[in-house]
Design an enzyme around this catalytic site. Structure first.
Site, PDB file in Angstrom:
ATOM      1  N   CYS A 538     -74.735 -26.901 -39.043  1.00  0.00           N
ATOM      2  CA  CYS A 538     -75.210 -26.010 -38.401  1.00  0.00           C
ATOM      3  C   CYS A 538     -76.121 -25.830 -37.887  1.00  0.00           C
ATOM      4  O   CYS A 538     -76.773 -25.403 -37.388  1.00  0.00           O
ATOM      5  CB  CYS A 538     -74.159 -24.911 -38.476  1.00  0.00           C
ATOM      6  SG  CYS A 538     -74.209 -23.313 -37.343  1.00  0.00           S
ATOM      7  N   CYS A 715     -70.688 -20.474 -41.165  1.00  0.00           N
ATOM      8  CA  CYS A 715     -71.088 -20.494 -40.645  1.00  0.00           C
ATOM      9  C   CYS A 715     -70.851 -20.197 -39.496  1.00  0.00           C
ATOM     10  O   CYS A 715     -69.955 -20.596 -38.659  1.00  0.00           O
ATOM     11  CB  CYS A 715     -72.584 -21.386 -40.186  1.00  0.00           C
ATOM     12  SG  CYS A 715     -73.769 -20.843 -39.187  1.00  0.00           S
TER      13      CYS A 715
END
Length: 1084
Positions: A538, A715
């Site tokens: 991410c 995330c």
């Protein structure tokens, strides 16, 4: 005028007599007497008025002929009746002008037909008829500045509120704000001329405050706390433009170019400025000396014959500073330079700054003006001297320097003999050298534009406050992921944070990008039996790659003037991560937040390394027969030169990632995938802060508009159970669930196996205390359809899972469900087995008994090892999962301490220096061994072989101990396997293949699962000389007896992925026996 009055009253008197005669005929004598008395009174009134007018006429003629003489002094004021007369005369367009300089005695006369002083262009622009220099006139000529300042000073003293003071300042410049205030030049790296102003101005105005010549540059002024451009035009001999012979003056306060350069060739000029035997003349002289040197230059004979006129124009994007400059600079329009130097501008600006309570560095602006004038006049003097002294001797040149014409320091007159060569060069050479330097003259120290990632938590909010304290231009960005509940809550806090303080906010929807770049690759990793890290993915793909694309598109829309779209990207990206960047780039804002933690490179060692490489390449050719030596040398050369990297080489600056001050909350684990070029664009304001400091700051300032819950889990998803998320995407329909049931019934065996149906997963949904998923099918229906249609056919999800007990050598369960666990995991496996045996516990009589304690349901089960075998004939994946209750056995020591690494990515793009040094030590030890063995083998025979070995062992025990402590094939390194864990010491052994190595940790780990990412570190210390020393023994510096008390920093070197675990021979034999007992083939 008096004649007019005379005739007027005379005719009026005759008219009155005529009327009286008429009345005399008609009226009686009584009325005639009254009218006669009235006419006589009017006659006496006329006479008195006529006498008074003659008296004033006499006085006016007397005033024109008289001359007032008095001694000249700044402090002495002119008498009151003359001042009052001046005020009345200024209305009639009179002014004090002509002065005769005779022993400092001024004789003042009055002149007609001169421009009014109240206009802006009133400052000595009209003195074209003067033949002599008006050195005495400067207090009267600059009287308007003093009067305006006194008015402002008196009016603002009565105001107490700061807001009212600023409103007063804006009212004084209301017309200026409407006409002249327009956006600044975007490309601040270059100066610009007044022709560029038309591009941004609606009208045809080519100046801001005062009109300047066409070829004058607007240059950036450093260290003023705001963006400020200033143009200074100095004209000599009444020319409208600057003389072509005088070239542009160097920029003031530039680090690369010395501000006192008087000759254009800087290399030769430095030799003339030797002071105190070693020290060179400083770049910036004291202000008092500089003003005195300017006045001395203006008092030269050839300068007295000429006019020097100055005009100053300035611009700032800060409206308050712009209005403040207007009050001061509006009078400095075509003013004499001598009179300008006698005005005490620094004191005036300091008083006004205190009045309005401003924070601008006004003293530095005035220093800039004086230094520009100083450099201009010095260059003019030298240009004039060059024309006269082309064939000048060395003695004459020394006299020129010693007579305070070029160097204004009288005490230091030590000048070198290399002089005449500088003047003999052609002018073309000087022009080429100056043009090359002008490209790098503008070093900007502007406040950078920063794109800040605001998440709604404490850390990102604290980072925003720290950036705003430093007066950076910040635009906030929020990543909105609508599929997660945590982002829905955070967006409320983000909007409140930006609304209260009027901050910029951009919301970016990342549903599709997160699905394509993070979620789908993560599911592919799990399908192959590997354990990925979606947080690192991410950061790399969304928070950097995708974020840069969004920034460029937003900035194009934001800065689009007329039809021209000018792209000006942000300078840096800031986050609320707990990390630190060490760099030698002094202009990088990270040095503000890490207390200038940078170290200079060593130049001497670079040359030695190159020579050593050539020597070692020769030794490799000579020592081909020795296998051990070939192995070590090949590794050293491979990691120095042959590693393939896509990073650009930048020898000037380095950017290194360090662990933050808060080691518990350190987040360098998630940033280890970035290279040094990507790290150069990041700012981490929380590098020296801890979590306690952040919360303390929020409590002291009563800041509560943030999300108090700490973000955990995936995330941008938040807290989520990974097994349930995998079921959502991998289990397609209800028909697949029925098939899984039928397959499990066929697999069922009576010995050591209990049947399990997939009804267990459906019954769990009916519980009230069950944890809810953050991802629902309703919210992600489009993504689920896309995943099932495009990606599931590419995956092979036909699993056959074997849950094997290593302690009892039995099989606990066989199913076709999705059991994709990480090594060392215990929560999901134990819950699965407890629910299995509690629900499906069968009594001998056939009755079910729930919640009965047994061997399986009363222990915690841990995944030790897993192995996947693909059967190509049946297209099945055999997933062997080995479990244990006693994870601290000696049987599992090797599997918990050793693993194999691949895809090693160094942040610098090459092998770090701390590991290279270890190669050098091992090579030296091996060379000593060779010499000893070669010398001893000469005298060896079969008879003396045993005797010689006994002597060698007894005599060289000390040398063997040194070699045992540092083996030649292993290097020390420090490792963090998970973000929440501490940094551990380990040994690494590089293989001959590229980007592979073997790792051995000293302390036992919870487990190494394939696909997992490991970060690599190395500790170091900064000594008093700002030298970095990498250390391996931490106990030496963590000890309480340590007197130096050096703080230990951890340098993040890079990252690597685990390819597989290390199976011990004993554990392998144990697993092999289990397969033979339960008729399970390892070849499947």
């Amino acid at each position: 005028m008096l004649i007019f009055f005379f005739f007027f009253f005379f005719f009026k008197y005759i008219y009155n007599i005529f009327i009286l005669t008429c009345f005399y005929i008609t009226l009686s004598s009584y009325y005639f007497i009254i009218s006669f008395i009235f006419s006589t009174l009017m006659f006496f009134y006329f006479c008195t008025f006529y006498v008074i007018s003659l008296f004033f006429l006499y006085i006016s003629s007397f005033c024109k002929s008289i001359k007032v003489t008095q001694l000249y002094d700044k402090k002495i004021k002119i008498k009151s009746f003359i001042n009052n007369y001046l005020v009345s005369c200024r209305k009639k367009k009179y002014i004090y002008n002509n002065v005769d300089d005779k022993s400092n005695i001024g004789t003042f006369n009055l002149y007609h037909n001169i421009r009014d002083n109240n206009n802006n262009n009133n400052n000595n622009d009209n003195n074209n008829n003067l033949k002599k220099r008006d050195d005495v006139l400067f207090p009267l000529c600059n009287k308007n500045i003093i009067n305006d300042v006194q008015k402002i000073y008196d009016e603002v003293n009565n105001i107490k509120d700061k807001e009212q003071k600023i409103n007063y300042l804006m009212e004084q410049c209301s017309s200026l704000c409407k006409e002249n205030y327009f956006p600044p030049i975007l490309n601040l790296n270059k100066a610009y001329r007044n022709k560029r102003i038309d591009e941004f101005n609606k009208g045809n105005k080519n100046f801001y405050i005062n009109e300047v010549g066409k070829n004058i540059w607007y240059k950036y002024v450093n260290r003023c706390d705001e963006i400020l451009f200033m143009a200074i035009d100095i004209q000599i001999d009444e020319d409208e433009q600057r003389n072509n012979s005088i070239k542009d003056v160097h920029d003031v306060h530039d680090d690369n170019i010395k501000t006192c350069t008087l000759i254009k060739d800087d290399k030769h000029f430095e030799k003339y400025k030797d002071i105190h035997n070693d020290n060179i003349l400083k770049n910036i002289l004291p202000l008092d000396k500089k003003i005195d040197s300017i006045k001395n230059m203006l008092n030269h004979k050839y300068m007295k014959k000429k006019k020097c006129i100055i005009t100053i124009d300035a611009y700032s994007n800060n409206l308050i500073l712009y209005c403040f400059l207007y009050l001061i600079l509006k009078h400095i329009n075509k003013m004499y330079l001598y009179s300008f130097m006698n005005i005490q501008i620094k004191e005036i600006t300091a008083k006004l700054k205190e009045l309005f309570d401003l924070h601008f560095n006004v003293h530095h602006i005035i220093d800039y003006i004086h230094e520009y004038i100083y450099n201009f006049l010095m260059s003019y003097h030298i240009k004039r001297k060059k024309n006269k002294s082309k064939n000048m001797k060395e003695k004459d040149i020394k006299n020129v320097f010693a007579n305070n014409i070029i160097i204004s320091d009288e005490e230091n007159k030590h000048i070198s003999k290399e002089s005449s060569d500088m003047y003999k060069k052609k002018t073309t050479i000087t022009t080429t050298t100056t043009t090359k330097k002008k490209k790098n003259t503008m070093k900007l120290f502007t406040y950078p534009r920063i794109a800040h990632m605001l998440s709604g938590g404490v850390d990102s909010l604290m980072a925003l406050h720290l950036l705003e304290r430093k007066k950076f231009y910040v635009d906030n960005y929020f990543f909105n992921f609508t599929n997660a509940d945590c982002s829905k809550n955070d967006i409320k806090y983000v909007k409140d944070i930006c609304k209260n303080n009027k901050r910029n906010l951009f919301i970016i929807n990342i549903n599709d990008e997160y699905f394509d770049e993070v979620l789908v690759p993560m599911l592919f990793f799990y399908a192959d039996g590997k354990v990925p890290n979606p947080d690192i993915m991410c950061n790399q793909k969304i928070k950097y790659n995708f974020f840069l694309k969004v920034i460029k598109s937003i900035y194009k829309q934001k800065w689009n003037y007329r039809t021209k779209s000018k792209l000006c990207n942000y300078d840096f990206i800031s986050t609320g991560h707990y990390a630190m960047i060490r760099t030698n780039d002094k202009n990088n804002p990270n040095n503000i937040f890490n207390n200038n933690l940078f170290i200079k490179k060593k130049k001497k060692k670079i040359k030695n390394i190159k020579n050593k490489k050539n020597i070692k390449n020769k030794n490799n050719i000579k020592n081909k027969n020795n296998n051990n030596n070939i192995y070590t040398y090949n590794i050293y050369n491979l990691h120095n030169d042959n590693i393939k990297t896509n990073y650009k080489k930048n020898n000037k600056y380095f950017y290194k990632l360090l662990v933050s001050n808060d080691k518990k909350k350190d987040q360098t684990f998630f940033l280890s995938s970035f290279n040094h070029i990507q790290l150069s664009k990041f700012i981490f304001p929380l590098s020296l802060y801890t979590k306690k400091d952040v919360k303390k700051y929020m409590n002291e300032n009563n800041i509560n508009n943030y999300n108090h819950k700490e973000t955990k889990g995936l995330c941008l998803f938040g807290n989520i159970d990974m097994q349930t998320l995998l079921h959502k995407y991998f289990v397609n329909t209800e028909k697949d669930d029925i098939k899984n049931k039928q397959n499990e019934d066929n697999i069922f065996k009576e010995n050591n196996i209990l049947n399990l149906n997939n009804n267990f997963n459906q019954n769990e949904k009916k519980k009230k205390k069950e944890k809810k998923l953050l991802v629902d099918i309703t919210t992600t229906s489009s993504h689920l359809k896309k995943f099932r249609e495009t990606f599931i056919p590419k995956m092979n999800l036909h699993y056959k899972n074997y849950l094997i007990n290593l302690d009892d050598q039995t099989i606990l369960d066989i199913n076709s469900d999705i059991h994709l666990y990480a090594i060392g995991q215990h929560k999901n496996v134990t819950n699965y087995l407890h629910n299995l045996y509690n629900k499906k516990m069968i009594n001998i009589n056939g009755y079910k008994k729930k919640h009965v304690k047994n061997v399986i349901s009363s222990f915690q089960w841990i995944v030790v090892y897993k192995k996947i075998k693909r059967d190509m004939s049946t297209n099945l994946i055999h997933n062997f999962i080995y479990l244990t209750k006693n994870y601290d056995q000696d049987l599992f020591t090797h599997i918990r301490t050793k693993c194999k690494l691949h895809n090693i990515k160094w942040i610098e793009g090459k092998l770090p220096a701390c590991i290279k040094k270890q190669f050098k030590k091992y090579n030296k030890i091996n060379k000593k061994k060779k010499k000893i063995n070669n010398n001893n083998n000469k005298y060896k025979t079969n008879e003396t072989f045993h005797v010689y070995n006994n002597i060698q062992e007894s005599g060289k025990k000390k040398k063997k101990k040194k070699v045992k402590n540092i083996p030649h094939d292993e290097k020390t390194i420090f490792v963090k396997i998970r973000n929440s864990e501490q940094i551990k010491k380990a040994k690494i052994k590089f293989s001959l293949s590229n980007n592979t190595a073997y790792l051995k940790v000293k302390q036992k780990d919870t487990g190494f699962s394939p696909g997992q990412i490991i970060t690599l570190y190395f500790p170091f210390i900064i000594k008093k000389n700002n030298k970095v020393t990498y250390i391996t023994n931490l106990n030496k510096y963590n000890n309480l007896i340590n007197t130096n008390k050096n703080t230990i920093y951890y340098h993040c070197l890079g990252s690597a992925t685990i390819s597989n675990q290390f199976l011990d021979y004993n554990l392998y034999q144990h697993i092999k026996n289990i397969h033979q007992i339960n008729d399970l083939n390892m070849s499947k």
